[in-house]
Design an enzyme around this catalytic site. Structure first.
Site, PDB file in Angstrom:
ATOM      1  N   TYR A  75      15.420   3.369  30.614  1.00 55.91           N
ATOM      2  CA  TYR A  75      15.157   1.963  30.280  1.00 55.91           C
ATOM      3  C   TYR A  75      15.572   1.671  28.838  1.00 55.91           C
ATOM      4  O   TYR A  75      16.134   0.636  28.538  1.00 55.91           O
ATOM      5  CB  TYR A  75      13.665   1.640  30.465  1.00 55.91           C
ATOM      6  CG  TYR A  75      13.376   0.163  30.336  1.00 55.91           C
ATOM      7  CD1 TYR A  75      13.424  -0.669  31.447  1.00 55.91           C
ATOM      8  CD2 TYR A  75      13.127  -0.409  29.090  1.00 55.91           C
ATOM      9  CE1 TYR A  75      13.208  -2.035  31.333  1.00 55.91           C
ATOM     10  CE2 TYR A  75      12.911  -1.773  28.967  1.00 55.91           C
ATOM     11  CZ  TYR A  75      12.954  -2.583  30.092  1.00 55.91           C
ATOM     12  OH  TYR A  75      12.754  -3.928  29.974  1.00 55.91           O
ATOM     13  N   PHE A 127      36.113 -24.278  28.089  1.00 59.19           N
ATOM     14  CA  PHE A 127      35.975 -23.456  29.283  1.00 59.19           C
ATOM     15  C   PHE A 127      34.667 -23.867  29.951  1.00 59.19           C
ATOM     16  O   PHE A 127      33.696 -24.208  29.273  1.00 59.19           O
ATOM     17  CB  PHE A 127      36.000 -21.954  28.991  1.00 59.19           C
ATOM     18  CG  PHE A 127      35.935 -21.171  30.272  1.00 59.19           C
ATOM     19  CD1 PHE A 127      37.024 -21.146  31.120  1.00 59.19           C
ATOM     20  CD2 PHE A 127      34.762 -20.555  30.682  1.00 59.19           C
ATOM     21  CE1 PHE A 127      36.945 -20.512  32.360  1.00 59.19           C
ATOM     22  CE2 PHE A 127      34.688 -19.914  31.915  1.00 59.19           C
ATOM     23  CZ  PHE A 127      35.783 -19.897  32.756  1.00 59.19           C
ATOM     24  N   THR A 128      34.639 -23.833  31.265  1.00 62.04           N
ATOM     25  CA  THR A 128      33.531 -24.410  32.034  1.00 62.04           C
ATOM     26  C   THR A 128      32.146 -23.929  31.580  1.00 62.04           C
ATOM     27  O   THR A 128      31.309 -24.731  31.160  1.00 62.04           O
ATOM     28  CB  THR A 128      33.737 -24.092  33.526  1.00 62.04           C
ATOM     29  OG1 THR A 128      33.920 -22.684  33.662  1.00 62.04           O
ATOM     30  CG2 THR A 128      34.950 -24.833  34.083  1.00 62.04           C
ATOM     31  N   ASP A 218      35.964 -16.203  21.948  1.00 63.69           N
ATOM     32  CA  ASP A 218      35.859 -15.850  23.372  1.00 63.69           C
ATOM     33  C   ASP A 218      36.988 -14.857  23.632  1.00 63.69           C
ATOM     34  O   ASP A 218      38.141 -15.224  23.800  1.00 63.69           O
ATOM     35  CB  ASP A 218      35.996 -17.095  24.254  1.00 63.69           C
ATOM     36  CG  ASP A 218      35.847 -16.758  25.735  1.00 63.69           C
ATOM     37  OD1 ASP A 218      36.042 -15.571  26.089  1.00 63.69           O
ATOM     38  OD2 ASP A 218      35.557 -17.656  26.525  1.00 63.69           O
ATOM     39  N   LYS A 261      37.097  -9.095  32.886  1.00 62.14           N
ATOM     40  CA  LYS A 261      38.538  -9.377  32.844  1.00 62.14           C
ATOM     41  C   LYS A 261      39.257  -8.214  32.154  1.00 62.14           C
ATOM     42  O   LYS A 261      39.454  -7.171  32.750  1.00 62.14           O
ATOM     43  CB  LYS A 261      38.794 -10.706  32.123  1.00 62.14           C
ATOM     44  CG  LYS A 261      38.484 -11.944  32.972  1.00 62.14           C
ATOM     45  CD  LYS A 261      37.036 -12.284  33.001  1.00 62.14           C
ATOM     46  CE  LYS A 261      36.771 -13.682  33.519  1.00 62.14           C
ATOM     47  NZ  LYS A 261      35.342 -13.972  33.603  1.00 62.14           N
ATOM     48  N   ARG A 385      41.844 -25.992  39.227  1.00 58.63           N
ATOM     49  CA  ARG A 385      41.533 -26.159  37.814  1.00 58.63           C
ATOM     50  C   ARG A 385      42.007 -27.548  37.420  1.00 58.63           C
ATOM     51  O   ARG A 385      43.111 -27.719  36.914  1.00 58.63           O
ATOM     52  CB  ARG A 385      42.216 -25.086  36.954  1.00 58.63           C
ATOM     53  CG  ARG A 385      41.460 -23.765  36.892  1.00 58.63           C
ATOM     54  CD  ARG A 385      40.099 -23.932  36.296  1.00 58.63           C
ATOM     55  NE  ARG A 385      39.326 -22.704  36.148  1.00 58.63           N
ATOM     56  CZ  ARG A 385      38.012 -22.630  36.377  1.00 58.63           C
ATOM     57  NH1 ARG A 385      37.343 -23.668  36.841  1.00 58.63           N
ATOM     58  NH2 ARG A 385      37.363 -21.530  36.170  1.00 58.63           N
ATOM     59  N   PHE A 451      32.514 -27.155  40.516  1.00 55.17           N
ATOM     60  CA  PHE A 451      33.645 -26.548  41.238  1.00 55.17           C
ATOM     61  C   PHE A 451      33.238 -25.339  42.075  1.00 55.17           C
ATOM     62  O   PHE A 451      33.881 -25.032  43.076  1.00 55.17           O
ATOM     63  CB  PHE A 451      34.768 -26.157  40.262  1.00 55.17           C
ATOM     64  CG  PHE A 451      34.351 -25.159  39.224  1.00 55.17           C
ATOM     65  CD1 PHE A 451      33.693 -25.577  38.076  1.00 55.17           C
ATOM     66  CD2 PHE A 451      34.598 -23.817  39.385  1.00 55.17           C
ATOM     67  CE1 PHE A 451      33.282 -24.657  37.110  1.00 55.17           C
ATOM     68  CE2 PHE A 451      34.209 -22.884  38.442  1.00 55.17           C
ATOM     69  CZ  PHE A 451      33.540 -23.317  37.296  1.00 55.17           C
TER      70      PHE A 451
HETATM   71  C1  LIG Z   1      37.638 -17.661  29.107  1.00 55.86           C
HETATM   72  C2  LIG Z   1      36.364 -17.318  29.787  1.00 55.86           C
HETATM   73  N1  LIG Z   1      35.221 -17.374  29.102  1.00 55.86           N
HETATM   74  C3  LIG Z   1      34.047 -17.077  29.672  1.00 55.86           C
HETATM   75  C4  LIG Z   1      33.966 -16.719  30.997  1.00 55.86           C
HETATM   76  C5  LIG Z   1      32.595 -16.472  31.604  1.00 55.86           C
HETATM   77  O1  LIG Z   1      32.429 -15.156  31.865  1.00 55.86           O
HETATM   78  P1  LIG Z   1      31.528 -14.636  33.114  1.00 55.86           P
HETATM   79  O2  LIG Z   1      32.188 -15.100  34.360  1.00 55.86           O
HETATM   80  O3  LIG Z   1      31.537 -13.149  32.955  1.00 55.86           O
HETATM   81  O4  LIG Z   1      30.177 -15.202  32.946  1.00 55.86           O
HETATM   82  C6  LIG Z   1      35.141 -16.615  31.745  1.00 55.86           C
HETATM   83  C7  LIG Z   1      35.135 -16.212  33.159  1.00 55.86           C
HETATM   84  O5  LIG Z   1      34.614 -16.764  34.052  1.00 55.86           O
HETATM   85  C8  LIG Z   1      36.379 -16.946  31.125  1.00 55.86           C
HETATM   86  O6  LIG Z   1      37.520 -16.912  31.799  1.00 55.86           O
END
Ligand SMILES: Cc1ncc(COP(=O)(O)O)c(C=O)c1O
Length: 459
Positions: A75, A127-128, A218, A261, A385, A451
């Site tokens: 842990y 980014f979303t 990021d 990624k 997208r 989405f």
């Molecule tokens: C550029 C970018 N930032 C952040 C994220 C978020 O990461 P995660 O899906 O691991 O939460 C992603 C992927 O979805 C991404 O492509």
């Protein structure tokens, strides 16, 4: 003497394979209807070639799988945490590590810690998940990427660059005290996997330092960005990818990472910081939302796989084969006359749905419709997208992004060149019959990140 072209090839061979299922058109029609015309809602068993995302879909190496067996599932104080911490320090240069289950958890923590109600967060395209966490913390995202990034036909070699004049204008308008940090992404996903140049990073560092503004990186696809710097920016052709990655990170104050990624794992992420006081707060907060600070949201074995994946991600032959496979597919589509985002990015090929389906308005969800049609044709799964991903603004109105794209995202070390050929042929078929594609209407819209779960029907 002219140098002969030498081809790239995958720097690995296959030891285990996963069999994939092929479907009939009738089966795909039924599956798509059941999924509400949203490729995120398809069952993976109904997909032939899965280009939905490069997130968590990589093939791990035998070294990573062997590392999994050394998982220390204590842990507290897991040995694998210290391996991961050492890898982050060595390969990225950040001092302190807070592990999280994936990237958005790190975004949540940094947003809550740094953003106050009424703040603005400039960034090189939204980014979303990142923007949502900024908004949930009370901030407003402001786009400061160069204009070329919004033009799919621009061939600017570094379309991910921050427009420093736009950033200066944001500083002048709101004042540095309202800007907790600049959100700087490398290999900008929503722009088509477009890189940032080292020159731009240096200038960004200079400008932000002058105003005492942090840069939060990021770094989800930093190695892919480094590959483009090596290929395109003067002075970097002979530099190892690892050194370029370290230099990129050196111009920033901290980073959020989706290890799913670049780092070649199926799950994992982290927040990395250089400031001890901020790190202490983050390390305390991770306990509330993820788990103890020496595992965050990950099992010990997962941390080990990330640590090994980081070392593999900066290997020259790996990164070359990874990005060149994407470019192979992109160039094939360009030769077929299919409109795509130029130049081809690091993690996927982005089809220009606005140009392919000019008979549909943006409210008829052209990219969503195109992704659905591609699936019907061959079982290739891609993702939207465009207007669906862009969501709504604070007043509840739809955002209308300039880019309306379908992303063919290539998982790392998973598919072969023959798979790329099959994908290209299917896209060509759909492109040739594009005038028959009809629009969609949204029949269910979830509150957050629509989405992923929205449902559609044919018009
Ligand atoms: C550029 C970018 N930032 C952040 C994220 C978020 O990461 P995660 O899906 O691991 O939460 C992603 C992927 O979805 C991404 O492509």
């Amino acid at each position: 003497m002219e140098q002969r072209k030498r081809s790239w090839a995958e720097p690995y061979k296959m030891k285990v394979v996963e069999l994939i299922h092929m479907t009939t058109r009738e089966e795909r029609e039924a599956a798509l209807k059941e999924a509400g015309y949203n490729t995120f809602l398809l069952k993976s068993k109904d997909v032939y070639i899965d280009l939905l995302t490069d997130s968590g879909t990589s093939a791990m190496s035998d070294r990573q799988w062997a590392g999994m067996m050394t998982g220390d599932e204590a842990y507290a104080g897991s040995e694998n945490f210290y391996h991961l911490e050492a890898a982050v320090q060595k390969y990225y240069g950040y001092k302190y590590l807070v592990p999280t289950h994936q990237g958005r958890a790190a975004e949540h923590i940094i947003s809550q810690l740094l953003i106050k109600q009424g703040d603005v967060v400039p960034g090189n395209m939204y980014f979303t998940t990142t923007r949502l966490h900024q908004e949930l913390a009370g901030g407003t995202f402001v786009d400061v990427i160069i204009d070329e990034a919004h033009d799919p036909d621009s061939t600017h070699p570094f379309k991910g660059n921050v427009d420093l004049n736009k950033l200066q204008a944001v500083i002048d308008k709101y004042g540095a005290s309202k800007i907790p940090y600049v959100a700087l992404a490398t290999a900008v996903n929503m722009a088509g996997g477009q890189p940032v140049s080292m020159q731009n990073l240096r200038e960004l560092r200079e400008l932000t330092a002058k105003h005492g503004i942090k840069v939060i990186h990021d770094m989800t696809r930093v190695a892919e960005n480094a590959y483009f710097i090596k290929k395109r920016e003067a002075g970097y052709a002979d530099k190892p990818i690892g050194e370029i990655v370290l230099e990129i990170c050196s111009y920033t104050d901290g980073a959020t990472m989706s290890a799913k990624k670049d780092a070649l794992v199926n799950i994992g992420g982290f927040l990395a910081l250089n400031d001890w006081a901020l790190f202490e707060k983050a390390r305390n907060m991770v306990v509330v939302y993820e788990g103890l600070h020496t595992y965050g949201g990950m099992a010990g074995r997962d941390m080990e796989a990330v640590a090994i994946g980081i070392t593999e991600s900066v290997e020259e032959n790996h990164i070359r084969a990874r990005v060149e496979q994407v470019i192979y597919l992109g160039e094939k589509l360009i030769a077929m006359g299919v409109p795509v985002v130029h130049p081809i990015g690091g993690h996927g090929v982005f089809l220009n749905a606005k140009q392919i389906l000019p008979h549909l308005t943006q409210d008829q969800f052209p990219a969503q419709a195109l992704a659905a049609e591609l699936y019907l044709d061959s079982g290739v799964r891609s993702m939207e997208r465009g207007i669906v991903s862009a969501g709504r603004n604070k007043e509840g109105k739809n955002n209308y992004p300039k880019l309306e794209l379908v992303r063919l995202t290539i998982p790392r070390r998973v598919y072969t060149q023959a798979h790329m050929d099959v994908v290209a042929e299917s896209v060509q078929e759909v492109y040739e019959n594009r005038s028959k594609i009809t629009g969609l209407k949204m029949v269910y819209e979830p509150e957050y990140l629509r989405f992923f779960q929205a449902r559609f029907d044919v018009l």
